[in-house]
Structures are given as C-alpha cells and as structure tokens.
Design an enzyme around this catalytic site. Structure first.
Site, PDB file in Angstrom:
ATOM      1  N   TYR A 139       0.975  -1.234   0.366  1.00 22.17           N
ATOM      2  CA  TYR A 139      -0.035  -0.117  -0.020  1.00 22.17           C
ATOM      3  C   TYR A 139       0.950   1.096   0.182  1.00 22.17           C
ATOM      4  O   TYR A 139       1.996   0.966   1.157  1.00 22.17           O
ATOM      5  CB  TYR A 139      -0.697   0.154   1.612  1.00 22.17           C
ATOM      6  CG  TYR A 139      -1.722   0.513   2.169  1.00 22.17           C
ATOM      7  CD1 TYR A 139      -3.459   0.978   0.413  1.00 22.17           C
ATOM      8  CD2 TYR A 139      -1.586   2.327   1.930  1.00 22.17           C
ATOM      9  CE1 TYR A 139      -3.946   3.202   1.051  1.00 22.17           C
ATOM     10  CE2 TYR A 139      -2.330   3.342   2.557  1.00 22.17           C
ATOM     11  CZ  TYR A 139      -3.095   3.448   1.785  1.00 22.17           C
ATOM     12  OH  TYR A 139      -3.966   4.661   1.937  1.00 22.17           O
ATOM     13  N   ASP A 199       9.341   3.084  -1.225  1.00 23.92           N
ATOM     14  CA  ASP A 199       8.418   3.020   0.118  1.00 23.92           C
ATOM     15  C   ASP A 199       8.650   3.425   1.530  1.00 23.92           C
ATOM     16  O   ASP A 199       8.410   1.733   2.192  1.00 23.92           O
ATOM     17  CB  ASP A 199       6.878   3.182  -0.314  1.00 23.92           C
ATOM     18  CG  ASP A 199       5.990   3.997   1.210  1.00 23.92           C
ATOM     19  OD1 ASP A 199       5.870   3.894   2.094  1.00 23.92           O
ATOM     20  OD2 ASP A 199       4.122   3.200   0.753  1.00 23.92           O
ATOM     21  N   LYS A 251       5.155   8.785   8.759  1.00 30.06           N
ATOM     22  CA  LYS A 251       5.102   8.442  10.373  1.00 30.06           C
ATOM     23  C   LYS A 251       5.938   8.670  11.244  1.00 30.06           C
ATOM     24  O   LYS A 251       6.097   9.569  11.818  1.00 30.06           O
ATOM     25  CB  LYS A 251       4.666   6.580  10.306  1.00 30.06           C
ATOM     26  CG  LYS A 251       3.510   5.880   9.362  1.00 30.06           C
ATOM     27  CD  LYS A 251       3.369   4.570   9.402  1.00 30.06           C
ATOM     28  CE  LYS A 251       2.248   4.158   8.167  1.00 30.06           C
ATOM     29  NZ  LYS A 251       1.023   4.210   8.507  1.00 30.06           N
TER      30      LYS A 251
HETATM   31  C1  LIG Z   1       4.080   1.914   3.725  1.00 32.35           C
HETATM   32  C2  LIG Z   1       3.231   2.975   3.328  1.00 32.35           C
HETATM   33  N1  LIG Z   1       2.914   3.803   2.552  1.00 32.35           N
HETATM   34  C3  LIG Z   1       2.278   4.936   2.852  1.00 32.35           C
HETATM   35  C4  LIG Z   1       1.230   5.317   3.535  1.00 32.35           C
HETATM   36  C5  LIG Z   1       0.330   6.247   3.482  1.00 32.35           C
HETATM   37  O1  LIG Z   1       0.184   6.906   4.248  1.00 32.35           O
HETATM   38  P1  LIG Z   1      -0.822   8.011   4.820  1.00 32.35           P
HETATM   39  O2  LIG Z   1      -2.112   7.272   5.625  1.00 32.35           O
HETATM   40  O3  LIG Z   1      -0.295   8.920   5.915  1.00 32.35           O
HETATM   41  O4  LIG Z   1      -1.413   9.198   3.501  1.00 32.35           O
HETATM   42  C6  LIG Z   1       0.832   4.288   4.502  1.00 32.35           C
HETATM   43  C7  LIG Z   1      -0.155   4.113   5.426  1.00 32.35           C
HETATM   44  O5  LIG Z   1      -0.249   3.524   6.324  1.00 32.35           O
HETATM   45  C8  LIG Z   1       2.108   3.205   4.142  1.00 32.35           C
HETATM   46  O6  LIG Z   1       2.141   1.973   5.317  1.00 32.35           O
END
Ligand SMILES: Cc1ncc(COP(=O)(O)O)c(C=O)c1O
Length: 430
Positions: free
Chosen positions: A142, A237, A270
């Site tokens: 994700y 990511d 995060k």
């Molecule tokens: C690996 C990863 N990328 C992107 C996101 C998206 O981040 P946000 O919820 O701050 O938009 C998340 C959210 O949990 C994530 O775990």
C-alpha cells in the site's frame, strides 16, 4: 459516561462508517472499535476508562510511546511561536538535515503532510524525471490512496491493472502493472515486456500492509539491477519502515546485505512526524531538481513543513538517534515475538513470526508467507479470535491479519510479560 458503542453509533450518523480511515472500523475482525480518550507511554485508555497495551502506536509513528516529555515540550513551544506561517522556517531545514543525515541515498528531501501525498508526489516525480508513464507496484503493498496506486493485477503478469476503488478511471490504472511480491520471474517478464518504458518500480521493501513480509535479498538485488539497466527509478516506500526498522530505514538493512545498494527515490512518513501530519520524499539532487520551483514537476502544500509538525518530528528523530536506541527497541520486539512463538508452540498452534527493529508481524500459519496470496490464506478465524481474546485482556493489536504491529521505546519488560500472559490464555482458548 459515553461508551465505545454509544460513541460508535453517534459517529456513524455523521462520519461514513463512523471512522476517518477505514481500518479503524474493525470490519475485518468484527465488534466495536475502541474510542480512545487518552494515551501515555505504552498505554491507551478508551472512552470507558479501560487500559490497553498499545501495539499499533498510531500505525507506526509513536516509536517513543505516547506523551514523551521531550516531544511534548518541543510541540508546546512551537505552538506558542505560531501554528502555521506558509513561509520557510529554520526548523524545516533542520528536519531535512536530520533526515538526510540518516539516509545516504538522498541528497535532498521535500516535506509534505501525509504518506499518501508523499507517495503520489514521488510517482509524479519519477514520471516527470524519466518522461515515462508506466509504473510497477506489487500486490499487497500500500502506498497511500492516489488513483494510480489503487490498482490490482490485470489478466497477465506484464499487463496493466484494474482499479481497486470506484472512482479511479480505468485510463489511470492502465499505466500501472501489479506484480506478485518476491517473484523474480514475474519481475523479469514485466521488464522484458516493457523495455525502457517503466518510469519506476515502487515497493515497500519490508511490506507492512500485508502483515510483515520482507522482500528476499536475491529479489531485491535483481530488482535493483533491472531498474539500473532500464533507467527505471527504484522508489522505496519507507512510510512505515523508515526510522522504524532501523535508524536508516529498510534501505540500510538491504545495503548491509547487498554491497552498494541504494534506492533512487525514498518516501517517508509516520515516525518522521512523531504523531503529527508530516511525510517526505527525496532522492539525488539531480532527480529532486526536477521539482518546482526548480524544474517542471509541480508539487506544493499549504501546510507542508508545518512548524508544529516539524518540531514534533525533530524531537522524535533526536531521541531515536541516541546511541543504543534501536538495539534496545529490537531487543524488546525480539522478546515479544519469541515469547508469542513459544506460547503458540506450547499450545500446538501453527504460528510464524518475523520482525525488524520496532516492527513485527505474526501469522497463524506454520511457514512465513512470502506474498499477498499466501498472507490472505493464513487462518483468519483464528487470527480474529486471538485478536478479540487479546483485546479483552487489555492488549491492543492491529484489527486485521494484514496489518503489521509496532513496539515502542515505552514498552517495558513488564508490558511484554503482561502481553505474553494474555497470549497464553488467548492461545489456550483458540
Ligand atoms: C507503506 C505506506 N505507504 C503509504 C502510506 C500512506 O500514508 P498516509 O496514511 O499517511 O497517507 C501508508 C499508510 O499506512 C503506508 O503504510
């Protein structure tokens, strides 16, 4: 006094599904979400005054635990100085320097307000920098909810995908190829089918959105080779893994195993915000110079680099950069997961665990899954019963079998022992 149930009922009248982010609704496990009234250290208290040991940590940011005094002081001082200016501040520069100091693959970084925004911006940057439209992502990873990333696999491995959400135009999904995680043959087939056509491959190096599945080292090595060969940008990511599995993120873990390894672009969120809305993306000076105002790739934000959020992030990064922080965090996570595995074994429950730094996963399956299909084939009924048994005993785990868990510096040996005692009873009752 409001109860969790009464608040949930009230919430559902005014907020779709009663929540502002779907997984909070407990749909995967059933039951009533806990409405959290306050938190301190390793603990949460719900609206009914019940206390929980928190292994979600706001889905990753709270690596110091809740209410760390140095963080609270920095945030309070920053708030008094001003909530938002829409103009540059020294603190943004300090935070950028603090991030870059730990991530040698990046020479420049831009701050934004959410992981979704950072991932979406990194994607646009990769497309702008390469002049290519097509991208690769992996099933079970994700990267936030930008249109191009809410896509599932098409009919063949090297074919373009279909939207997983209503409202995503098929034309957008048609530029995204979705591959199985850890499948080197599928990766090679996609590069062979689209020579020098792929703008980027985006990956969660240790996937935390299908529980906890790490990319195998030979797979990662081949991915790096193929990207380099084809002029495709490798986008890590690290919204979840950054400053969480190690101070240098998952890329430092792979750099230990693969000499000279580095991604081209990295995405963070995060932990770098310490619990405030803050995320970032970065890369080489060359790639980042494509961004406005220097280059043709547009990206902006009213609250980007917000002074209170940057204060929170900076205070958090200063604490976690102290010598020994990650060793202690990893040791605590180790104790928790070893203990859970031992309790499961004592009760004859097929169970497997993996963890790195302060992030962990456990599966109701004898062998660790390597990709999304295998994760979703683990025993959901058992997971759900275990989840509720732990919740009843005051242990707050992620409410879905496809989510990772998090240990903070505030979790002490007593918390781990209490968790394992609860697990002993929960496994016995499965
Ligand atoms: C690996 C990863 N990328 C992107 C996101 C998206 O981040 P946000 O919820 O701050 O938009 C998340 C959210 O949990 C994530 O775990």
């Amino acid at each position: 006094m409001s109860t969790n149930a009464s608040l949930f009922e009230r919430a559902q009248r005014v907020i779709p599904g009663g929540v502002n982010s779907p997984v909070r609704a407990f749909r995967a496990v059933g039951g009533t979400p806990r409405f959290i009234a306050r938190a301190q250290g390793a603990y949460l208290w719900d609206a009914e005054g019940r206390k929980y040991i928190d292994y979600i940590g706001s889905w990753g940011p709270m690596i110091l635990g809740h209410g760390h005094p140095a963080v609270l002081e920095a945030v309070t001082r920053a708030a008094q100085e001003g909530l938002s200016f829409g103009a540059p501040t020294e603190r943004e520069v300090e935070l950028a320097e603090a991030i870059l100091a730990q991530v040698p693959s990046m020479q420049q970084v831009r701050l934004v307000s959410s992981g979704t925004e950072a991932g979406m911006s990194a994607l646009r940057l990769a497309r702008g920098a390469t002049g290519r439209s097509n991208i690769v992502k992996f099933e079970g990873c994700y990267h936030g909810h930008a249109d191009a990333l809410l896509v599932k696999a098409g009919s063949g491995l090297a074919t373009f995908g279909h939207p997983t959400s209503a409202g995503v135009p098929p034309e957008v999904a048609q530029h995204t190829i979705v591959l199985p995680y850890n499948d080197t043959a599928a990766l090679e087939a996609a590069f062979d089918a689209h020579p020098r056509e792929l703008a980027c491959v985006m990956i969660e190096p240790i996937a935390g959105n299908m529980n906890f599945v790490r990319a195998q080292v030979p797979f990662m090595k081949r991915l790096r080779e193929l990207c380099t060969r084809d002029g495709t940008l490798l986008v890590f990511d690290e919204v979840m893994t950054g400053f969480r599995v190690a101070l240098g993120g998952a890329q430092s873990v792979y750099a230990r195993a693969i000499p000279g390894f580095a991604p081209d672009v990295s995405v963070f969120g995060k932990v770098i915000g310490g619990g405030m809305p803050l995320a970032a993306f970065g890369g080489s000076r060359d790639v980042m110079s494509q961004l406005a105002p220097l280059g043709p790739v547009y990206q902006a934000g009213t609250l980007s680099g917000n002074p209170v959020a940057t204060a929170c992030g900076l205070a958090t990064l200063r604490e976690i950069a102290k010598p020994g922080f990650f060793d202690a965090l990893a040791a605590r996570t180790d104790a928790l997961l070893d203990g859970l595995a031992a309790e499961a074994q004592a009760h004859g429950v097929p169970f497997s665990v993996d963890h790195e730094g302060g992030m962990f996963g456990f599966f109701f399956a004898a062998d660790l899954p390597q990709h999304y299909t295998a994760v979703m084939a683990t025993d959901k009924e058992r997971f759900n019963r275990f989840f509720h048994a732990m919740l009843e005993r005051g242990v707050y785990l992620a409410p879905a079998l496809y989510e990772a868990g998090f240990v903070s510096a505030a979790h002490g040996a007593g918390d781990i022992d209490a968790t394992l005692s609860a697990a002993r009873e929960a496994f016995a009752a499965l």
